[in-house]
Design an enzyme around this catalytic site. Structure first.
Site, mmCIF file in Angstrom:
data_model
loop_
_atom_site.group_PDB
_atom_site.id
_atom_site.type_symbol
_atom_site.label_atom_id
_atom_site.label_comp_id
_atom_site.label_asym_id
_atom_site.label_seq_id
_atom_site.Cartn_x
_atom_site.Cartn_y
_atom_site.Cartn_z
ATOM 1 N N GLU A 146 0.798 -1.235 0.000
ATOM 2 C CA GLU A 146 0.000 0.000 0.000
ATOM 3 C C GLU A 146 0.833 1.290 0.000
ATOM 4 O O GLU A 146 0.616 2.175 0.821
ATOM 5 C CB GLU A 146 -0.954 0.000 1.207
ATOM 6 C CG GLU A 146 -1.903 -1.180 1.212
ATOM 7 C CD GLU A 146 -2.867 -1.187 2.388
ATOM 8 O OE1 GLU A 146 -2.750 -0.332 3.291
ATOM 9 O OE2 GLU A 146 -3.756 -2.058 2.407
ATOM 10 N N ASN A 189 2.027 -5.208 -3.161
ATOM 11 C CA ASN A 189 0.627 -5.526 -2.861
ATOM 12 C C ASN A 189 -0.157 -4.242 -2.580
ATOM 13 O O ASN A 189 0.335 -3.351 -1.873
ATOM 14 C CB ASN A 189 0.614 -6.422 -1.610
ATOM 15 C CG ASN A 189 -0.730 -7.047 -1.310
ATOM 16 O OD1 ASN A 189 -1.340 -7.680 -2.175
ATOM 17 N ND2 ASN A 189 -1.216 -6.877 -0.084
ATOM 18 N N HIS A 225 -10.579 -6.310 -2.022
ATOM 19 C CA HIS A 225 -11.627 -6.156 -0.998
ATOM 20 C C HIS A 225 -12.815 -5.453 -1.665
ATOM 21 O O HIS A 225 -12.718 -4.271 -1.994
ATOM 22 C CB HIS A 225 -11.121 -5.290 0.164
ATOM 23 C CG HIS A 225 -10.007 -5.922 0.937
ATOM 24 N ND1 HIS A 225 -10.179 -7.052 1.690
ATOM 25 C CD2 HIS A 225 -8.698 -5.579 1.074
ATOM 26 C CE1 HIS A 225 -9.036 -7.380 2.276
ATOM 27 N NE2 HIS A 225 -8.113 -6.512 1.908
ATOM 28 N N ASP A 256 -12.134 -10.587 -0.378
ATOM 29 C CA ASP A 256 -13.399 -10.738 0.342
ATOM 30 C C ASP A 256 -14.416 -9.828 -0.338
ATOM 31 O O ASP A 256 -14.067 -8.783 -0.890
ATOM 32 C CB ASP A 256 -13.287 -10.509 1.860
ATOM 33 C CG ASP A 256 -12.758 -9.154 2.284
ATOM 34 O OD1 ASP A 256 -12.507 -8.276 1.422
ATOM 35 O OD2 ASP A 256 -12.602 -8.952 3.509
HETATM 36 C C1 XIL Z 1 -6.295 -6.190 8.451
HETATM 37 C C2 XIL Z 1 -6.597 -7.367 9.367
HETATM 38 O O1 XIL Z 1 -7.488 -8.220 8.719
HETATM 39 C C3 XIL Z 1 -7.179 -6.871 10.669
HETATM 40 O O2 XIL Z 1 -7.314 -7.940 11.583
HETATM 41 C C4 XIL Z 1 -6.287 -5.783 11.264
HETATM 42 O O3 XIL Z 1 -6.927 -5.247 12.397
HETATM 43 C C5 XIL Z 1 -6.029 -4.690 10.255
HETATM 44 O O4 XIL Z 1 -5.479 -5.242 9.085
HETATM 45 N N1 XIL Z 1 -4.972 -4.550 3.791
HETATM 46 C C6 XIL Z 1 -3.970 -5.382 4.253
HETATM 47 C C7 XIL Z 1 -4.218 -6.255 5.418
HETATM 48 O O5 XIL Z 1 -2.927 -5.477 3.600
HETATM 49 O O6 XIL Z 1 -3.067 -6.447 6.191
HETATM 50 C C8 XIL Z 1 -5.321 -5.725 6.290
HETATM 51 O O7 XIL Z 1 -5.596 -6.681 7.315
HETATM 52 C C9 XIL Z 1 -6.548 -5.419 5.462
HETATM 53 C C10 XIL Z 1 -6.253 -4.380 4.417
#
Ligand code: XIL
Length: 437
Positions: A146, A189, A225, A256
């Protein structure tokens, strides 16, 4: 005419021996992995562990490999929870995605307090220590996560790394990771890069530049997501393909999709089909095993509900992968006592091929079976599915037994499969006799 009818009838009643019945196995038959994000503190829950173990063949620690978890204070490393996931996965032959070495979030406060020179040292030390600790065990690392802003600017996101080290921190992180674990695939990523837009264009330009200048990058992760506000983009597959065309693998890393029922299932199907349509899309990871532990639990975005029941989205993914949740079994046909094993090659890629062994019971029902498979050195089995393998000391002879219940009705078939890394040797393995019990 009669004869034709008879043949059709036999085919129609034949047990469906070919289709795999789990996400991991059906993805493996397509040369891909199917993974889940996993939390160490749920591994002791039997429904969680059995769903994970049965359905998935790759894991990503959901939080346990983040900087705050691994190095909460400078140079003091905490590997306990992450190691737990790694050993769970390794002992079951699952791949492991490392997530993530350098990220602005879940970053302990001490990192942000460092001056530039110190921060560079700390970043490289973190990568060297962590990637070194897991050297040889990680299939792919999200080296940088990110690093770009949302919206139309295409700019880098502000972070201690960006603000103090400048754009160059990303390639420095990749070079350090490569030097530390040369066998791991190194990924960039991000999210909101799933379709073509200003942000994905900026990542694309960076990857193209890295490839042109020989900066070590192997893969791009698309978090994926999705929800009603951010649905699966219409050009999802084309976007994966344009990155793949730069000469990197692409992976769906945190899938998801909020929703339920048929609409959710449909979106999952589209994502799965897009990955299968892009030959360099090497695997899919969903961001959790069950809705109840999802980071977006209220959106019920995963494939299993809170009781580990399979949702319509599960069936859509399994079917898109060519698998089947149908019970199999049944089927007539004569034959001898015991069982028989027949081999076929089902798919081939540049470096590997898949073999399938069909095990068929004779004229009596059997309760278990054993088949030996001898591979030709320097071939190596990299993955197996639908069976429980054990190995002789040479590493060339695999003895396969049923994974769980090995019962087969008279004449019924089942199959197991494996991927063989050819290492230059493309001949078929020797499949020994089937022994029934
Ligand atoms: C999220 C986890 O699922 C949570 O449990 C945590 O509180 C915050 O991070 N992008 C990512 C992941 O790369 O690491 C994140 O995971 C979701 C968004």
């Amino acid at each position: 005419m009669l004869a034709v009818t008879a043949v059709v009838a036999v085919l129609a009643s034949a047990p469906s021996a070919s289709a795999a019945t789990t996400l991991g196995a059906s993805a493996a038959e397509k040369g891909r992995y199917f993974g889940a994000a996993v939390a160490a503190n749920h591994l002791g829950e039997s429904g969680y562990a059995s769903t994970l173990n049965q359905e998935f063949n790759s894991v990503t620690p959901e939080n346990e490999m983040k900087w705050d978890a691994l190095e909460p204070s400078r140079n003091s490393f905490n590997y306990g929870a992450a190691d737990q996931i790694v050993s769970h996965a390794q002992s079951r032959g699952m791949k492991i995605r490392g997530h993530t070495l350098v990220w602005h979030s879940q970053l302990p406060g001490w990192v942000g307090g460092l001056g530039a020179a110190d921060l560079r040292t700390a970043m490289n030390n973190h990568i060297t220590q962590v990637a070194g600790h897991y050297k040889g065990k990680i299939h792919s690392w999200d080296v940088v996560n990110e690093a770009f802003q949302d919206g139309s600017s295409g700019a880098r996101r502000s972070s201690p790394f960006q603000d103090k080290l400048g754009d160059g921190f990303i390639e420095e992180a990749f070079r350090t990771a490569r030097a530390t674990d040369p066998a791991a695939k190194l990924c960039y990523n991000d999210y909101n890069t799933d379709g073509q837009n200003a942000k994905s264009n900026a990542v694309y330009a960076m990857v193209r530049d890295f490839k042109a200048r020989g900066v070590p990058i192997d893969c791009v992760g698309f978090q994926s997501h999705f929800n009603a506000q951010s649905p699966v983009p219409g050009d999802y597959q084309q976007n994966l393909q344009r990155f793949a065309d730069l000469g990197v693998d692409v992976q769906i890393t945190e899938l998801d999709i909020e929703g339920s029922g048929a609409p959710q299932a449909d979106s999952y199907r589209r994502v799965t089909q897009a990955c299968l349509a892009v030959s360099r899309c090497t695997g899919i990871t969903v961001w959790g095993v069950t809705d109840k532990y999802s980071w977006r639990a209220s959106g019920t975005p995963l494939l299993f509900d809170g009781n580990y029941a399979k949702k319509p989205a599960y069936t859509a993914v399994l079917t898109a992968l060519g698998g089947s949740s149908g019970g199999g079994g049944g089927g007539g046909g004569g034959g001898s006592q015991g069982c028989t094993a027949t081999y076929s090659e089902t798919e081939r890629w540049g470096d590997r091929f898949n073999g399938k062994v069909t095990v068929t019971a004779g004229s009596s029902a059997i309760t278990g079976w054993t088949v030996g498979v001898t591979v030709r050195s320097p071939q190596k089995v990299s993955t197996t599915w639908n069976g429980s393998p054990s190995w002789d000391t040479s590493g060339n002879v695999m003895t396969m037994r049923p994974n769980g219940n090995g019962t087969l009705a008279a004449g019924a078939s089942t199959s197991f499969g494996f991927t063989l890394m050819a290492n230059g040797e493309w001949s078929a393995p020797t499949v020994g006799a089937c022994t029934a019990s």
